[in-house]
Design an enzyme around this catalytic site. Structure first.
Site, PDB file in Angstrom:
ATOM      1  N   CYS A 112     -12.528  -6.678  -5.425  1.00 31.77           N
ATOM      2  CA  CYS A 112     -11.806  -5.678  -6.208  1.00 31.77           C
ATOM      3  C   CYS A 112     -10.437  -6.274  -6.564  1.00 31.77           C
ATOM      4  O   CYS A 112      -9.615  -6.504  -5.672  1.00 31.77           O
ATOM      5  CB  CYS A 112     -11.663  -4.406  -5.369  1.00 31.77           C
ATOM      6  N   CYS A 126      -3.329   8.946  -5.962  1.00 30.38           N
ATOM      7  CA  CYS A 126      -3.468   7.493  -5.775  1.00 30.38           C
ATOM      8  C   CYS A 126      -2.193   6.873  -5.216  1.00 30.38           C
ATOM      9  O   CYS A 126      -1.094   7.117  -5.733  1.00 30.38           O
ATOM     10  CB  CYS A 126      -3.813   6.865  -7.127  1.00 30.38           C
TER      11      CYS A 126
END
Ligand code: SF4
Length: 356
Positions: A112, A126
């Protein structure tokens, strides 16, 4: 020559490396040798390039650099997920996460990568969005995350010749479609069959809904997977959770996604972070089904990974299951994402770095 003034070689394709060698008065095959050392061997020192004569190594080192980001810190989760803190040439830092595809730790990994230092979109749930946005990453810094992670992995595994990282997802820090030129450049380097050889179908870009970027991406003739972080299926809630929705409300976003699907013929994935008591009611499931069903898409449910300082909570397992069942009953193709790296804050939405 100051290192910062040197020419960066990561991010160059084979032809560009041949041109570089040629400009220095060397035969073009020296460029092909460089290509192999950089993209196959993960080498960042010219002095390790044993098939180059010593004076050629010196000449290259005088003029160029190979900036694989420094791994400042590495944490390993109980499930084998590794989180790297990587530092760029200007000391900016990002996090990169390696996720094992199985419990066999000598197996294959998904990487990622981050596409920006921080993120300007400030999604409410987030960790990255709570920090300060600093800058876009250049293509070489994205590819560098791949090379640096693979080098670390090879150091630690018994059989370093195996293809270790077989998938790359642009789901780390940042919104990749706000940095599309560099992201596409990095994809072309990752995909090069003479170098890293990562198939386009093994690459996923995740966007929070940058509709203009989706339309631009559709024109690129790539066979990658597009994932759209939806997280809410009505505008009022989505404005709150994913503020870019104020710029591109659901109608505009879905029009862009529909055009993307028509142009590329690729099935898209909608990601949906499940927040306890916020977006997982039966009504939310009905709205989601109505929105997504015409598109023949996959839905990936992600039970929330809690972030210090934020009020959102992870739902109970039975609530996850109920939401999943409602969507399945509506005829949707749904899966629930397994959590990886939650114990080291490496899971989805948990990446955050304090810059020095
Ligand atoms: S979820 Fe993605 S786009 Fe939203 S703030 Fe976090 S990193 Fe940025």
């Amino acid at each position: 020559m100051n290192s910062i003034d040197k020419i960066e070689l990561i991010g160059m394709n084979i032809g560009e490396l041949e041109d570089f060698a040629s400009r220095l008065g060397q035969p073009r095959f020296r460029g092909r040798q460089l290509h192999r050392w950089i993209y196959v061997k993960d080498t960042s020192s010219f002095y390790e390039m044993s098939d180059l004569p010593r004076q050629v190594r010196q000449q290259f080192d005088d003029r160029a650099r190979i900036s694989i980001p420094r791994v400042l810190k590495q944490r390993v989760a109980s499930d084998g997920t590794r989180k790297f803190l990587m530092e760029m040439n200007d000391k900016k830092r990002v996090e990169t996460v390696l996720i094992p595809q199985s419990r066999d730790l000598n197996g294959r990994y998904t990487l990622c990568v981050s596409s920006q230092v921080g993120c300007p979109l400030r999604c409410a749930f987030c960790a990255t969005g709570q920090g300060v946005f600093q800058r876009n990453l250049a293509a070489h810094e994205i590819v560098g995350q791949f090379l640096g992670s693979r080098r670390e992995l090879k150091r630690r595994l018994k059989n370093p010749e195996e293809p270790l990282i077989t998938n790359v997802v642009y789901m780390g820090m940042g919104e990749p479609l706000l940095n599309l030129t560099e992201v596409i450049h990095s994809i072309r380097i990752l995909n090069d069959p003479r170098g890293i050889q990562l198939g386009q179908r093994h690459i996923t870009i995740s966007t929070c809904g940058e509709a203009t970027g989706i339309l631009r991406l559709a024109e690129e003739d790539l066979q990658i997977t597009l994932a759209i972080s939806l997280h809410a299926a009505d505008d009022q809630l989505r404005d709150e959770l994913v503020p870019i929705n104020k710029k591109y409300p659901l109608a505009a976003l879905m029009t862009a996604v529909k055009k993307y699907v028509e142009k590329t013929g690729r099935r898209v994935t909608f990601e949906y972070i499940m927040l306890d008591g916020v977006n997982i009611s039966r009504k939310d499931a009905e709205n989601l089904a109505k929105l997504v069903k015409p598109l023949l898409a996959n839905i990936n449910l992600i039970p929330y990974n809690e972030v210090d300082g934020l009020l959102y909570r992870k739902p109970e397992a039975q609530d996850v299951q109920a939401f999943c069942n409602w969507l399945k009953a509506a005829g949707l193709n749904v899966s629930v994402r397994e959590e990886h790296g939650g114990d080291i804050e490496a899971a989805c939405g948990q990446l955050a770095v304090k810059q020095s």
